[in-house]
Design a protein around this motif. Structure first.
Motif, PDB file in Angstrom:
ATOM      1  N   UNK A  48       0.822  -1.213   0.000  1.00  0.00           N
ATOM      2  CA  UNK A  48       0.000   0.000   0.000  1.00  0.00           C
ATOM      3  C   UNK A  48       0.855   1.262   0.000  1.00  0.00           C
ATOM      4  N   UNK A  49       2.159   1.105   0.149  1.00  0.00           N
ATOM      5  CA  UNK A  49       3.046   2.265   0.084  1.00  0.00           C
ATOM      6  C   UNK A  49       3.507   2.595  -1.321  1.00  0.00           C
ATOM      7  N   UNK A  50       2.904   1.969  -2.319  1.00  0.00           N
ATOM      8  CA  UNK A  50       3.282   2.252  -3.698  1.00  0.00           C
ATOM      9  C   UNK A  50       2.990   3.715  -4.033  1.00  0.00           C
ATOM     10  N   UNK A  51       3.735   4.275  -4.979  1.00  0.00           N
ATOM     11  CA  UNK A  51       3.660   5.701  -5.276  1.00  0.00           C
ATOM     12  C   UNK A  51       2.274   6.208  -5.605  1.00  0.00           C
ATOM     13  N   UNK A  77      -4.988  -2.586  -4.167  1.00  0.00           N
ATOM     14  CA  UNK A  77      -6.212  -1.941  -4.643  1.00  0.00           C
ATOM     15  C   UNK A  77      -7.489  -2.610  -4.142  1.00  0.00           C
ATOM     16  N   UNK A  78      -7.369  -3.837  -3.604  1.00  0.00           N
ATOM     17  CA  UNK A  78      -8.573  -4.558  -3.180  1.00  0.00           C
ATOM     18  C   UNK A  78      -8.420  -5.170  -1.798  1.00  0.00           C
ATOM     19  N   UNK A  79      -7.537  -6.160  -1.641  1.00  0.00           N
ATOM     20  CA  UNK A  79      -7.460  -6.902  -0.383  1.00  0.00           C
ATOM     21  C   UNK A  79      -7.219  -5.991   0.814  1.00  0.00           C
ATOM     22  N   UNK A  80      -6.154  -5.209   0.748  1.00  0.00           N
ATOM     23  CA  UNK A  80      -5.814  -4.350   1.885  1.00  0.00           C
ATOM     24  C   UNK A  80      -6.802  -3.202   2.064  1.00  0.00           C
ATOM     25  N   UNK A  81      -7.198  -2.471   1.005  1.00  0.00           N
ATOM     26  CA  UNK A  81      -8.184  -1.405   1.201  1.00  0.00           C
ATOM     27  C   UNK A  81      -9.515  -1.906   1.758  1.00  0.00           C
ATOM     28  N   UNK A  82      -9.913  -3.126   1.402  1.00  0.00           N
ATOM     29  CA  UNK A  82     -11.147  -3.677   1.963  1.00  0.00           C
ATOM     30  C   UNK A  82     -10.996  -3.850   3.468  1.00  0.00           C
ATOM     31  N   UNK A 536      -6.636   5.052  -8.492  1.00  0.00           N
ATOM     32  CA  UNK A 536      -5.950   5.275  -7.219  1.00  0.00           C
ATOM     33  C   UNK A 536      -6.837   6.048  -6.239  1.00  0.00           C
ATOM     34  N   UNK A 537      -7.684   6.926  -6.768  1.00  0.00           N
ATOM     35  CA  UNK A 537      -8.633   7.635  -5.908  1.00  0.00           C
ATOM     36  C   UNK A 537      -9.735   6.682  -5.446  1.00  0.00           C
ATOM     37  N   UNK A 538     -10.143   5.748  -6.319  1.00  0.00           N
ATOM     38  CA  UNK A 538     -11.111   4.729  -5.913  1.00  0.00           C
ATOM     39  C   UNK A 538     -10.602   3.950  -4.706  1.00  0.00           C
ATOM     40  N   UNK A 539      -9.327   3.607  -4.731  1.00  0.00           N
ATOM     41  CA  UNK A 539      -8.727   2.885  -3.605  1.00  0.00           C
ATOM     42  C   UNK A 539      -8.754   3.733  -2.346  1.00  0.00           C
ATOM     43  N   UNK A 540      -8.479   5.019  -2.490  1.00  0.00           N
ATOM     44  CA  UNK A 540      -8.501   5.936  -1.351  1.00  0.00           C
ATOM     45  C   UNK A 540      -9.914   6.055  -0.775  1.00  0.00           C
ATOM     46  N   UNK A 541     -10.911   6.135  -1.638  1.00  0.00           N
ATOM     47  CA  UNK A 541     -12.301   6.203  -1.188  1.00  0.00           C
ATOM     48  C   UNK A 541     -12.684   4.933  -0.424  1.00  0.00           C
ATOM     49  N   UNK A 547     -18.753   5.619   0.474  1.00  0.00           N
ATOM     50  CA  UNK A 547     -19.599   4.880  -0.478  1.00  0.00           C
ATOM     51  C   UNK A 547     -19.429   5.442  -1.883  1.00  0.00           C
ATOM     52  N   UNK A 548     -19.238   4.553  -2.858  1.00  0.00           N
ATOM     53  CA  UNK A 548     -18.893   5.022  -4.193  1.00  0.00           C
ATOM     54  C   UNK A 548     -19.490   4.135  -5.269  1.00  0.00           C
ATOM     55  N   UNK A 549     -19.782   4.728  -6.417  1.00  0.00           N
ATOM     56  CA  UNK A 549     -20.225   3.959  -7.578  1.00  0.00           C
ATOM     57  C   UNK A 549     -19.055   3.254  -8.246  1.00  0.00           C
ATOM     58  N   UNK A 550     -17.883   3.861  -8.189  1.00  0.00           N
ATOM     59  CA  UNK A 550     -16.697   3.270  -8.783  1.00  0.00           C
ATOM     60  C   UNK A 550     -15.966   2.420  -7.746  1.00  0.00           C
TER      61      UNK A 550
END
Length: 651
Positions: A48-51, A77-82, A536-541, A547-550
């Motif tokens: 998750x520390x990727x640029x 983008x998925x496992x850790x952000x979840x 990358x913003x989707x991951x941040x959200x 809650x997001x559509x993307x």
């Protein structure tokens, strides 16, 4: 032999076993101590520390050793952000509003009674309201590895094998390139099954001793752990989970003992597993149906196919992956477990002159059959017939090739526990030469195909390293030092392949993340939605509970919501996909268009004002460039991934 000599040998043997016992206890203490240290420091090997997940990549928050890897996009983008999203919401993660529930695919509960217990590891993430996020994330991250190292030696002992070889098998699993490059996913898929199977065996022993309360508790906990087998990445769950469970159950059934303890242990544990397993699946019927009915991967059926020899047996030579991208593939797709353990196991089996009765070898037979079946699946072309075989047709042969070596690690550990003292040196030499030559040949095949930058020296060193490990362990299977030396040498191919990050980086500590964390709290309370035009913003959200559509669509689409965008479902082949992501691109004034990248990404070009008409609860979007539209009002300018991110209120 004189009585005095015999007495001395017996004394040495007793002292030796005492040392092994003490070392085993010290090893368990060390595992718990290391786990506690990692949790307290918030250290993980996440990428998750990727640029792209930094507010300013040149000035990252927190501390990280080593570089994050772009190939681990599913993880960061998925496992850790979840997992981080669950900590933010204290409930279910904020995956895409357009997606069906993904509880089974990602082992998290969203309110169901049964899944709350079965997916206990994700339920524990909700303790972030009490403990710091970084500590909770680290505790969740390392839990499968701790469970593996604490329960696998015990499982070995329970089936009559050596705890020492249980430690060896644990290292063979945990230090394999497959575990490293797939971010420990294979460990998670087998650790809880091993723990559940061990508790099943403990319950059987308890019922045999005519105890009642403790064995019953062990049956309940073991059953709940086993109920989670059909979850996460199900193809690997089939390959890894079922053999351990089958071996444990058959070991109990073949004991020359009273029927009642067997019935109690298997009945109570199996009953709990069945109730909680079916309960969890029923609670998640919507998400499961969505996954099974997707164009990809739900409709995919596989058949057995021969995999390249270098790919199948080349794990010890994959240290090159740290510095080179394989030709025609990538690091994750190329990484495998130590399949060469099957070769080692065959030599050991042939060298044991007396195997005893079949009932004494039931675990060996089950592991050998399971391993042989999956090896056949990835070494023989079954043709169209293979796609008709239930269960097997859900597993791509390349995926089976990546992890079947884990079964080999268990099999060779069980067999090494039975190596007689007589002729041990001959067996050690034969095993070392055979496995070393197979590894060297596999490495040379990798050099000729996927990894041309690998030198001949590296190929020979890999073969020599395997030969040394096999020779030492086969010669001294009861020695803790042989396992230690083996672990050090096994770590060489994967050393440095993962970063070490302390905390959650910019996903929590940056100003942009703090803004979205606050907005997420408001959006969840009001039922409003966001959307973005950058992954990358989707991951941040997601990580901050917005809650997001993307964002993430892992199980499959929510048909009722997607048909709002595509009423006639003309483009269903583009969006009816699982295991992936939803990405929007803003095209004011243009009609919506749908496409996909062939695998894991659904792409929608759409006017944000039209999106607002379709989903009135949409209140904000983020954009990577300035937009104009009657419904858009610029609200805030932020920075993410080192780039300008504009927040528009949609009215």
């Amino acid at each position: 032999m004189s009585p005095l000599m015999l007495s001395r040998l017996q004394s040495i043997s007793v002292r030796g076993w005492h040392w092994v016992s003490v070392s085993d206890r010290l090893a368990r203490i060390a595992v718990i101590a290391v786990y506690a240290f990692l949790v307290i420091t918030g250290a993980t090997t996440s990428s998750i520390g990727i640029g792209e997940l930094r507010q300013d990549p040149s000035r990252p928050e927190g501390h990280q050793v080593g570089s994050s890897s772009a190939i681990r996009s599913d993880e960061f983008n998925a496992f850790s952000p979840i997992a981080i999203s669950i900590m933010a919401t204290g409930a279910a993660p904020t995956t895409s509003y357009l997606a069906a529930p993904a509880d089974v695919v990602h082992r998290y509960p969203s309110g169901g009674f049964f899944e709350t217990f079965v997916y206990f590891d994700s339920t524990l993430l909700r303790t972030a309201t009490i403990l710091p996020d970084a500590m909770v994330f680290a505790a969740h991250w390392w839990l499968p590895a701790v469970v593996l190292f604490l329960f696998l030696p015990k499982w070995f002992e329970q089936i009559g094998s050596s705890r020492n070889m249980g430690w060896l098998s644990a290292f063979l699993i945990a230090l394999s390139p497959a575990a490293s490059w797939w971010t420990m996913m294979p460990i998670q898929l087998i650790a809880y099954t091993v723990a559940g199977s061990s508790l099943l065996l403990s319950a059987y022993c308890g019922f045999t001793s005519k105890r009642s309360v403790l064995p019953l508790v062990q049956s309940v906990v073991g059953g709940i752990l086993l109920a989670g087998i059909p979850s996460f990445y199900i193809p690997w769950s089939l390959v890894l989970g079922l053999p351990v469970l089958a071996a444990s159950a058959l070991w109990i059934l073949t004991r020359e003992d009273r029927l009642l303890p067997k019935t109690k242990a298997l009945g109570f544990t199996g009953g709990v597993a069945l109730i909680f397993g079916l309960g969890t699946l029923l609670e998640n019927a919507t998400g499961i149906n969505a996954l099974l009915n997707t164009v990809y991967p739900g409709s995919r059926r596989s058949t057995g196919e021969a995999q390249p020899f270098g790919f199948l047996f080349g794990a010890p030579s994959l240290g090159e992956l740290k510095d080179a991208v394989p030709i025609g593939s990538n690091q994750s797709e190329m990484s495998t477990a130590f399949t060469v353990t099957f070769v080692w196991a065959v030599v050991i089996w042939l060298g044991i002159s007396a195997m005893g009765r079949w009932r004494d070898n039931v675990v060996t037979l089950v592991l050998a059959f399971s391993g042989g079946l999956w090896l056949l699946w990835c070494t023989f072309n079954f043709g169209p017939m293979g796609a008709q075989i239930p269960l097997l047709n859900y597993v791509q042969p390349a995926r089976a090739a990546q992890v079947c070596g884990i079964i080999g690690a268990l099999l060779v550990g069980v067999l090494l526990s039975r190596v007689p003292d007589s002729h041990r040196w001959r067996l050690s030499i034969a095993s070392a030469l055979t496995t070393g030559l197979v590894t060297a040949y596999a490495g040379s095949q990798l050099q000729l195909s996927y990894l041309p930058t690998m030198s001949r020296k590296d190929v020979l060193l890999a073969g020599a390293g395997v030969a040394v490990v096999v020779f030492i362990v086969t010669s001294f299977p009861k020695s803790v030092f042989s396992v230690g030396i083996a672990a050090v040498l096994m770590a060489i191919p994967v050393y440095g392949s993962n970063p070490l990050i302390f905390g959650l980086g910019d996903l929590r500590a940056s100003a942009t993340a703090k803004y979205f964390y606050s907005e997420g709290t408001v959006s969840r309370s009001t039922g409003s939605l966001w959307a973005s035009d950058r992954s990358s913003v989707d991951t941040l959200l997601l990580a901050n509970g917005v809650p997001s559509l993307t964002g993430v669509q892992r199980s499959g689409p929510d048909m009722s919501k997607w048909t709002i965008l595509d009423p006639e479902q003309r483009f269903a082949n583009d969006w009816n996909r699982g295991g992936g992501f939803i990405q929007f691109f803003w095209t004011p004034g243009a009609s919506p268009t749908f496409s996909n990248n062939g695998t894991d990404r659904t792409i929608v070009h759409i006017d944000p004002c039209d999106l607002k008409k379709s989903f009135p609860s949409l209140t904000h979007i983020t954009a990577s460039q300035e937009l104009s539209g009657a419904c858009l009002n610029l609200e805030k300018e932020l920075t993410w991934s080192g780039q300008e991110t504009l927040v528009y209120k949609v009215s």
